[in-house]
Design a protein around this motif. Structure first.
Motif, PDB file in Angstrom:
ATOM      1  N   SER A  25      -5.471   1.625  -1.536  1.00  0.00           N
ATOM      2  CA  SER A  25      -6.076   0.752  -1.355  1.00  0.00           C
ATOM      3  C   SER A  25      -7.633   0.695  -1.485  1.00  0.00           C
ATOM      4  O   SER A  25      -8.267   0.596  -1.402  1.00  0.00           O
ATOM      5  N   LYS A  26      -7.365   2.616  -0.825  1.00  0.00           N
ATOM      6  CA  LYS A  26      -8.747   2.593  -0.033  1.00  0.00           C
ATOM      7  C   LYS A  26      -9.202   4.247  -0.541  1.00  0.00           C
ATOM      8  O   LYS A  26      -9.547   5.277   0.179  1.00  0.00           O
ATOM      9  N   PRO A  27      -9.173   4.549  -1.935  1.00  0.00           N
ATOM     10  CA  PRO A  27      -9.068   5.822  -2.481  1.00  0.00           C
ATOM     11  C   PRO A  27     -10.562   6.452  -1.987  1.00  0.00           C
ATOM     12  O   PRO A  27     -10.783   8.000  -1.749  1.00  0.00           O
ATOM     13  N   SER A  28     -11.431   5.594  -1.992  1.00  0.00           N
ATOM     14  CA  SER A  28     -12.367   6.527  -1.567  1.00  0.00           C
ATOM     15  C   SER A  28     -13.315   6.574  -0.139  1.00  0.00           C
ATOM     16  O   SER A  28     -14.088   6.865   0.462  1.00  0.00           O
ATOM     17  N   GLU A  29     -12.730   5.906   0.989  1.00  0.00           N
ATOM     18  CA  GLU A  29     -11.932   6.168   2.567  1.00  0.00           C
ATOM     19  C   GLU A  29     -11.286   7.265   2.727  1.00  0.00           C
ATOM     20  O   GLU A  29      -9.696   6.747   3.895  1.00  0.00           O
ATOM     21  N   PRO A  30     -11.020   8.505   2.341  1.00  0.00           N
ATOM     22  CA  PRO A  30      -9.903   9.767   3.272  1.00  0.00           C
ATOM     23  C   PRO A  30     -10.404   9.184   4.701  1.00  0.00           C
ATOM     24  O   PRO A  30     -11.588   8.829   5.394  1.00  0.00           O
ATOM     25  N   PHE A  31      -8.905   9.880   5.520  1.00  0.00           N
ATOM     26  CA  PHE A  31      -8.877   9.708   7.023  1.00  0.00           C
ATOM     27  C   PHE A  31      -7.970  10.815   7.347  1.00  0.00           C
ATOM     28  O   PHE A  31      -8.153  12.051   6.832  1.00  0.00           O
ATOM     29  N   THR A  32      -8.235  11.437   8.682  1.00  0.00           N
ATOM     30  CA  THR A  32      -8.009  12.368   9.152  1.00  0.00           C
ATOM     31  C   THR A  32      -6.681  11.908  10.656  1.00  0.00           C
ATOM     32  O   THR A  32      -7.109  10.845  11.026  1.00  0.00           O
ATOM     33  N   VAL A  33      -5.819  12.977  10.463  1.00  0.00           N
ATOM     34  CA  VAL A  33      -4.538  12.735  11.623  1.00  0.00           C
ATOM     35  C   VAL A  33      -5.663  13.839  12.793  1.00  0.00           C
ATOM     36  O   VAL A  33      -5.210  14.695  11.892  1.00  0.00           O
ATOM     37  N   PRO A  34      -4.884  13.297  14.156  1.00  0.00           N
ATOM     38  CA  PRO A  34      -5.920  14.521  14.950  1.00  0.00           C
ATOM     39  C   PRO A  34      -4.817  15.754  14.435  1.00  0.00           C
ATOM     40  O   PRO A  34      -3.305  15.458  14.809  1.00  0.00           O
ATOM     41  N   SER A  35      -5.200  16.619  15.061  1.00  0.00           N
ATOM     42  CA  SER A  35      -4.855  17.769  15.159  1.00  0.00           C
ATOM     43  C   SER A  35      -3.615  17.227  17.159  1.00  0.00           C
ATOM     44  O   SER A  35      -3.891  17.070  17.748  1.00  0.00           O
ATOM     45  N   GLY A  36      -2.788  17.899  16.893  1.00  0.00           N
ATOM     46  CA  GLY A  36      -1.420  18.196  17.452  1.00  0.00           C
ATOM     47  C   GLY A  36      -0.850  16.868  17.668  1.00  0.00           C
ATOM     48  O   GLY A  36       0.011  16.508  18.555  1.00  0.00           O
ATOM     49  N   ALA A  37      -0.749  15.333  17.078  1.00  0.00           N
ATOM     50  CA  ALA A  37      -0.671  14.996  16.559  1.00  0.00           C
ATOM     51  C   ALA A  37       0.830  14.360  16.129  1.00  0.00           C
ATOM     52  O   ALA A  37       1.425  15.741  14.643  1.00  0.00           O
ATOM     53  N   ALA A  38       2.262  13.781  16.419  1.00  0.00           N
ATOM     54  CA  ALA A  38       2.978  14.283  15.976  1.00  0.00           C
ATOM     55  C   ALA A  38       2.794  13.390  14.362  1.00  0.00           C
ATOM     56  O   ALA A  38       3.368  11.825  14.733  1.00  0.00           O
ATOM     57  N   ASP A  90       0.914  -1.191  -0.073  1.00  0.00           N
ATOM     58  CA  ASP A  90       0.005  -0.206  -0.164  1.00  0.00           C
ATOM     59  C   ASP A  90       0.738   1.472   0.226  1.00  0.00           C
ATOM     60  O   ASP A  90       2.592   1.607   0.584  1.00  0.00           O
ATOM     61  N   SER A  91       0.490   2.446   0.198  1.00  0.00           N
ATOM     62  CA  SER A  91       0.961   3.929  -0.075  1.00  0.00           C
ATOM     63  C   SER A  91       0.110   4.303   0.607  1.00  0.00           C
ATOM     64  O   SER A  91      -1.183   4.774   0.647  1.00  0.00           O
ATOM     65  N   ILE A  92       0.315   5.276   1.543  1.00  0.00           N
ATOM     66  CA  ILE A  92      -0.041   6.322   2.574  1.00  0.00           C
ATOM     67  C   ILE A  92       0.676   7.595   2.511  1.00  0.00           C
ATOM     68  O   ILE A  92       1.930   8.063   2.163  1.00  0.00           O
ATOM     69  N   LYS A  93      -0.182   9.137   2.060  1.00  0.00           N
ATOM     70  CA  LYS A  93      -0.389  10.179   1.829  1.00  0.00           C
ATOM     71  C   LYS A  93      -0.906  10.673   3.059  1.00  0.00           C
ATOM     72  O   LYS A  93      -1.850  10.755   3.466  1.00  0.00           O
ATOM     73  N   VAL A  94      -0.429  12.109   3.661  1.00  0.00           N
ATOM     74  CA  VAL A  94      -0.639  12.710   4.555  1.00  0.00           C
ATOM     75  C   VAL A  94      -0.292  14.290   4.965  1.00  0.00           C
ATOM     76  O   VAL A  94       1.243  14.335   4.340  1.00  0.00           O
ATOM     77  N   SER A  95      -1.417  15.047   4.937  1.00  0.00           N
ATOM     78  CA  SER A  95      -0.996  16.225   3.990  1.00  0.00           C
ATOM     79  C   SER A  95      -1.609  17.299   5.307  1.00  0.00           C
ATOM     80  O   SER A  95      -2.751  17.120   5.532  1.00  0.00           O
ATOM     81  N   ARG A  96      -0.776  18.763   5.834  1.00  0.00           N
ATOM     82  CA  ARG A  96      -2.168  19.446   7.394  1.00  0.00           C
ATOM     83  C   ARG A  96      -1.349  20.802   6.504  1.00  0.00           C
ATOM     84  O   ARG A  96       0.443  20.911   5.849  1.00  0.00           O
ATOM     85  N   GLU A  97      -1.915  21.802   7.112  1.00  0.00           N
ATOM     86  CA  GLU A  97      -1.781  22.789   6.686  1.00  0.00           C
ATOM     87  C   GLU A  97      -0.259  23.022   7.946  1.00  0.00           C
ATOM     88  O   GLU A  97       0.711  24.100   7.219  1.00  0.00           O
ATOM     89  N   THR A  98      -0.608  23.246   9.024  1.00  0.00           N
ATOM     90  CA  THR A  98       1.223  23.066   9.997  1.00  0.00           C
ATOM     91  C   THR A  98       1.183  21.854  10.547  1.00  0.00           C
ATOM     92  O   THR A  98       0.019  21.114  10.599  1.00  0.00           O
ATOM     93  N   ALA A  99       2.087  22.128  11.251  1.00  0.00           N
ATOM     94  CA  ALA A  99       2.557  20.693  12.235  1.00  0.00           C
ATOM     95  C   ALA A  99       1.837  20.605  13.162  1.00  0.00           C
ATOM     96  O   ALA A  99       1.852  19.037  13.708  1.00  0.00           O
ATOM     97  N   GLU A 100       0.866  21.752  13.824  1.00  0.00           N
ATOM     98  CA  GLU A 100       0.260  21.030  15.002  1.00  0.00           C
ATOM     99  C   GLU A 100      -1.375  20.942  14.152  1.00  0.00           C
ATOM    100  O   GLU A 100      -2.711  20.321  14.882  1.00  0.00           O
ATOM    101  N   ALA A 101      -1.292  20.846  13.065  1.00  0.00           N
ATOM    102  CA  ALA A 101      -2.801  21.385  12.967  1.00  0.00           C
ATOM    103  C   ALA A 101      -3.345  19.834  11.991  1.00  0.00           C
ATOM    104  O   ALA A 101      -2.777  18.644  11.986  1.00  0.00           O
ATOM    105  N   GLU A 102      -4.813  19.851  12.364  1.00  0.00           N
ATOM    106  CA  GLU A 102      -5.138  18.470  11.546  1.00  0.00           C
ATOM    107  C   GLU A 102      -4.921  17.876   9.814  1.00  0.00           C
ATOM    108  O   GLU A 102      -4.927  18.897   9.270  1.00  0.00           O
ATOM    109  N   GLY A 103      -4.396  16.687  10.307  1.00  0.00           N
ATOM    110  CA  GLY A 103      -4.371  16.119   8.901  1.00  0.00           C
ATOM    111  C   GLY A 103      -4.722  15.589   7.815  1.00  0.00           C
ATOM    112  O   GLY A 103      -6.710  15.075   8.686  1.00  0.00           O
TER     113      GLY A 103
END
Length: 281
Positions: free
Chosen positions: A143-156, A124-137
C-alpha cells in the motif's frame, strides 16, 4: 489494562498477528515434537470494561500451520467475530491472513484482508528481508511502495522470538524482553515482555481433561505463557495488547485469552487435526 473507546474492528486487526506468532511457538522447535496442525476455537466475551461499549461478542478462530525448519513455515489464519453494542448495533469483523517465515529468520511475507459487515475495510501485504537473523531488515508494504521501512537490528521475527521463549521454558521458565517485528501494525516493531512458565507433565491442564477436542493432548507436556506488547515510542506503562494461553510441546494452544485492554476474548479449542509432517533433507 488501559481504557479506550477504540472500535473493536481496529483492535482485532492489530491483535491478529501476535496471536498468530504465539500459536507458532513450538512448531519450529526441533527439541520438541514438530506437529503441523489445524486448530479451531470458539470465541466468547470474557470481560468488557465500561469504556468498551460492548454488550457481548462471539466468533471463531481458525489456525493452520504447515512446513518445516528447512523449508520455512506457512500459516493460514482466520478470525471472525460478532460484536454487539449496548445500543443494538452489531459489527461482524472477519480477518484473514497468510504468513510465511523462512527457517533462517531472514525473510517474512505477510498478507491480510479485513472485512467489517461484509465490506473490505483494509488489506495489504508486507515483505521483510535481511542478511542475517540479527541484522537490520528492509521492509516494504504494497500500500506504500514509495515508503520503505527498516526493522531494527536485533529484532526478532515471530518464529525466531517464539523459539527463544521455548528455550526459556525448557530451562525452567522466567521473564524475557525482546524487540519483535510481526507486521501487526505496518512498519512498527514492539517491545514484547513475556512470562514463561515451567514445563508441566502431561495431564496437568485440568481444563482440557474433559474436552474431547483436546483428547490427543493427554500425553503431551505443556507450559503457561503470557506476552504483553508495548510501543517502542514513549514510556507506556500499559501494553497495547496481551495474549496468554497454555502451550503444548507439539505446538497446540488451549485456553486462549486475547486481552485488548478495555475488553478481552477467550478461546476454547473445539477441533484439532494433525497434518502430515514434512521432513528436512
Amino acid at each position: 489494562m488501559r481504557h479506550s473507546t477504540t472500535p473493536p474492528e481496529e483492535k482485532q486487526l492489530k491483535t491478529v498477528l501476535p496471536v498468530l506468532s504465539l500459536l507458532l511457538l513450538v512448531s519450529g522447535a526441533e527439541a520438541a515434537s514438530v506437529a503441523p496442525h489445524r486448530a479451531i476455537y470458539d470465541l466468547t466475551l470474557l470481560r468488557a470494561n465500561e469504556g468498551a461499549s460492548l454488550q457481548s461478542a462471539s466468533g471463531k478462530l481458525a489456525f493452520e500451520i504447515d512446513g518445516s525448519s528447512c523449508d520455512g513455515y506457512t500459516v493460514n489464519f482466520r478470525m471472525a467475530t460478532k460484536y454487539h453494542q449496548p445500543d443494538g448495533g452489531v459489527s461482524v469483523i472477519d480477518t484473514l491472513s497468510t504468513t510465511y517465515e523462512n527457517g533462517a529468520a531472514t525473510a517474512l511475507r505477510h498478507q491480510f484482508k479485513e472485512s467489517v459487515n461484509g465490506k473490505v475495510r483494509d488489506s495489504d501485504s508486507i515483505k521483510v528481508s535481511r542478511e542475517t537473523a540479527e541484522a537490520e531488515g528492509k521492509g516494504e508494504m504494497k500500500s506504500k511502495p514509495s515508503e520503505p521501512f527498516t526493522v531494527p537490528s536485533g529484532a526478532a521475527l515471530p518464529m525466531q522470538h517464539q523459539l527463544k521463549l521455548m528455550a526459556l521454558s525448557e530451562a525452567g521458565g522466567g521473564r524475557d524482553s525482546s524487540i519483535v517485528f510481526d507486521g501487526s501494525d505496518g512498519a512498527k516493531s514492539f517491545r514484547a515482555i513475556s512470562f514463561v512458565g515451567k514445563q508441566r507433565p502431561p495431564g496437568s491442564v485440568a481444563r482440557d481433561s474433559g474436552n474431547a477436542a483436546a483428547a490427543a493432548l493427554k500425553g503431551v507436556s505443556s507450559f503457561p505463557l503470557t506476552v504483553s506488547y508495548y510501543n517502542l515510542d514513549g514510556n507506556a506503562e500499559m501494553p497495547e495488547y496481551q495474549v496468554s494461553f497454555d502451550m503444548y510441546d507439539n505446538g497446540v494452544a488451549t485456553g486462549l485469552v486475547l486481552d485488548y485492554g478495555d475488553f478481552a476474548l477467550s478461546g476454547t479449542l473445539t477441533d484439532l487435526t494433525f497434518l502430515d509432517k514434512p521432513s528436512c533433507p
